[in-house]
Design a protein around this motif. Structure first.
Motif, PDB file in Angstrom:
ATOM      1  N   SER B 157       0.796  -1.234   0.000  1.00  0.00           N
ATOM      2  CA  SER B 157       0.000   0.000   0.000  1.00  0.00           C
ATOM      3  C   SER B 157       0.825   1.279   0.000  1.00  0.00           C
ATOM      4  CB  SER B 157      -0.908   0.003   1.229  1.00  0.00           C
ATOM      5  OG  SER B 157      -0.133  -0.196   2.406  1.00  0.00           O
ATOM      6  N   GLY B 158       2.156   1.177  -0.150  1.00  0.00           N
ATOM      7  CA  GLY B 158       2.965   2.379   0.054  1.00  0.00           C
ATOM      8  C   GLY B 158       3.478   3.070  -1.194  1.00  0.00           C
ATOM      9  N   ALA B 159       3.052   2.637  -2.401  1.00  0.00           N
ATOM     10  CA  ALA B 159       3.560   3.247  -3.630  1.00  0.00           C
ATOM     11  C   ALA B 159       3.071   4.688  -3.750  1.00  0.00           C
ATOM     12  CB  ALA B 159       3.116   2.438  -4.842  1.00  0.00           C
ATOM     13  N   THR B 214       8.989   1.292  -1.375  1.00  0.00           N
ATOM     14  CA  THR B 214       7.748   1.844  -0.820  1.00  0.00           C
ATOM     15  C   THR B 214       6.601   0.841  -0.870  1.00  0.00           C
ATOM     16  OG1 THR B 214       7.323   2.823  -2.993  1.00  0.00           O
ATOM     17  CG2 THR B 214       8.367   4.234  -1.333  1.00  0.00           C
ATOM     18  N   ALA B 215       6.646  -0.109  -1.813  1.00  0.00           N
ATOM     19  CA  ALA B 215       5.643  -1.188  -1.902  1.00  0.00           C
ATOM     20  C   ALA B 215       6.306  -2.373  -2.583  1.00  0.00           C
ATOM     21  CB  ALA B 215       4.420  -0.745  -2.697  1.00  0.00           C
ATOM     22  N   SER B 234      -2.459   1.042  -2.982  1.00  0.00           N
ATOM     23  CA  SER B 234      -1.762   2.315  -2.807  1.00  0.00           C
ATOM     24  C   SER B 234      -2.579   3.496  -3.319  1.00  0.00           C
ATOM     25  CB  SER B 234      -0.407   2.284  -3.540  1.00  0.00           C
ATOM     26  OG  SER B 234       0.416   1.250  -3.047  1.00  0.00           O
TER      27      SER B 234
END
Lengths: 318, 318
Positions: B157-159, B214-215, B234
């Protein structure tokens, strides 16, 4: 289907325990494996702590029947049997994974109701499902892995001569329920319900660990068989006092109805998920624990000083 | 067999992802569940640390075939697919449990050889089997749970818009191998072998986590489908540059032989257990990672600015 050549024994010839022994001989260890296969749960270190873990694989028709148990009951029992393994290490389960296989024509509601039962049982110790997998399969498959905290894991191997043997939880009820259902009866209800949904004594495991239990296991194969694992792992003999057990009323009722000794169910009935443990004779037993025997030098498990003359284990009840 | 009434949909009607979504809606959380179901692995805290955990359920005939793969290969793949989930969190697996179901007439050597392959694959990351369960079943069942350390778990979920998309490992080989075997051929060997025993880039996951990915996820359903999970989790759009991919020679060979675009295998082929991740544009990609796209505001996954005109996911390859 298979292209395997076969010179050696089949799994059926080797038997479950024979296969497990051969598999274990091939498994290595590393610095993370504080306790590997062979106990109720393994003990694993992380970079910053430890946890205990245990796994079970349940197959429809062998571990549960949809015409005997509701989906909710199947889910509760699948969770209970795994939570019990963590309980038997003196731990508290915190997280479980759930693998689920089923035919495409299974009503989705069955799966959802099973999960609801599973989560309800987990709520008794504050644990939850954290991950899972779903696949198509011909029979319903439920694969459970339970993980938890055990500040002081209690193994099977620590019983010492002079220790007291005690148990917590109900003995014999689930086996009496299975015998009842197998003959097409639906009562006594207390026995039938105990077979469908066991009630492991979840408080008793951590209490025993806190009180300094020297060895502990849960009753899945039958008290005598499971105590046999403790006796063997600890290198000791265990003798039980048959008059010390609390025989549940429903077990006595089933025994009378079927012409069998109630004590058979108590001593050899499986799937009760009660706990049995050994304690130093100086320990004050926690509440809920009943002393029923003694550890001494030697080997094997006896009742009133004699080998028990009855069915020898869970296979008679399955 | 069943006594269930059924008013609602079957599992087949609901579909795997529909069922999973409904199950997830019923699952609670507690202070131990740092990250629950829905990513490659869950992240669980213990009283003194944390670990990551993932599970898979494999059934003969659906996930493996004894006439295509040896027991050793089946064991290696069963381990690899689970180790890959821990890899995809940026973690290193340390301990696995193994549930095994099989018919009584299975040669015990098949089970032992499967376990040897499983342990061999685990040795690539220093992990071991710590527990298991054995039961009788009509089809061979392999239930795996992998646990490990992830100092900084990388979620899906961090893109962020502006991030670079990169992959590590081989794309398309396993799917090309599956297509080859499905048509009765046994070569090119590189593709067939990759289907039977995947080679997840075990170093790449922790490297990416260390570099600040980031993902991240692993490629089990196919690159576009798995990137779709990152884009959705994300809340971003992802565009890939089709010319940036390294197309393995064996994939090109299979594409020509079967009259299919090699890029189809690379972009939509499942079971490769390569990794795909997103990184800030300022990050120096670790060695072994190839940049192939960009993250931007929006939604969905495109190739060269367009929806990809090809098979849409792993189902075409299974």
């Amino acid at each position: 289907m298979t292209s395997q050549a076969s010179d050696g024994p089949t799994i059926g010839e080797l038997g479950e325990f024979g296969l497990i022994a051969q598999v274990q001989a091939q498994i290595g260890g590393n610095r993370h494996v504080l306790l590997g296969p062979g106990d109720d749960a393994a003990h694993v270190s992380t970079n910053d702590g430890t946890f205990v873990v245990s796994t079970d694989l349940l197959v429809e028709g062998r571990h549960f029947r949809r015409d005997w148990s509701s989906a909710h009951e199947v889910g509760r029992k699948a969770a209970a049997s795994n939570l019990s393994d963590i309980n038997a290490m003196g731990g508290v389960a915190t997280a479980l994974t759930l693998g689920f296989g089923a035919p495409a024509d299974l009503p989705a509601e069955w799966a959802l109701e099973m999960v609801r039962g599973f989560e309800l049982e987990c709520s008794h110790v504050g644990a939850h499902i954290v991950g899972g997998d779903v696949t198509a399969s011909d029979a319903i498959i439920i694969a459970v892995t339970a993980m938890g905290d055990a500040p002081r894991p209690v193994r099977r191997s620590g019983a010492l001569p002079g220790d007291v043997v005690a148990y917590a939880g109900d003995l014999g009820l689930a086996a009496a329920g299975f015998a009842t259902l197998s003959r097409g009866f639906r009562s006594p209800k207390a026995a039938v319900e105990a077979h469908k949904v066991p009630h492991p004594p979840y408080a008793a495991g951590p209490q025993a660990a806190g009180a300094g239990a020297t060895a502990m296991t849960d009753i899945s194969d039958g008290l005598l068989a499971d105590l046999g694992h403790i006796a063997e792992a600890s290198g000791v003999a265990i003798d039980l006092d048959s008059t010390a057990f609390v025989i549940p009323e429903a077990v006595a009722t089933v025994g009378e109805a079927l012409g069998r000794k109630a004590l058979d169910f108590v001593l050899t009935g499986g799937d009760s998920y009660a706990l049995v443990a050994t304690f130093s004779s100086e320990t004050n037993l926690p509440s809920g624990w009943t002393a029923v025997g003694r550890v001494s030098d030697g080997e094997g498990v006896t009742v009133d000083g004699q080998p028990y003359d009855g069915p020898e284990g869970h296979q008679h009840f399955r």
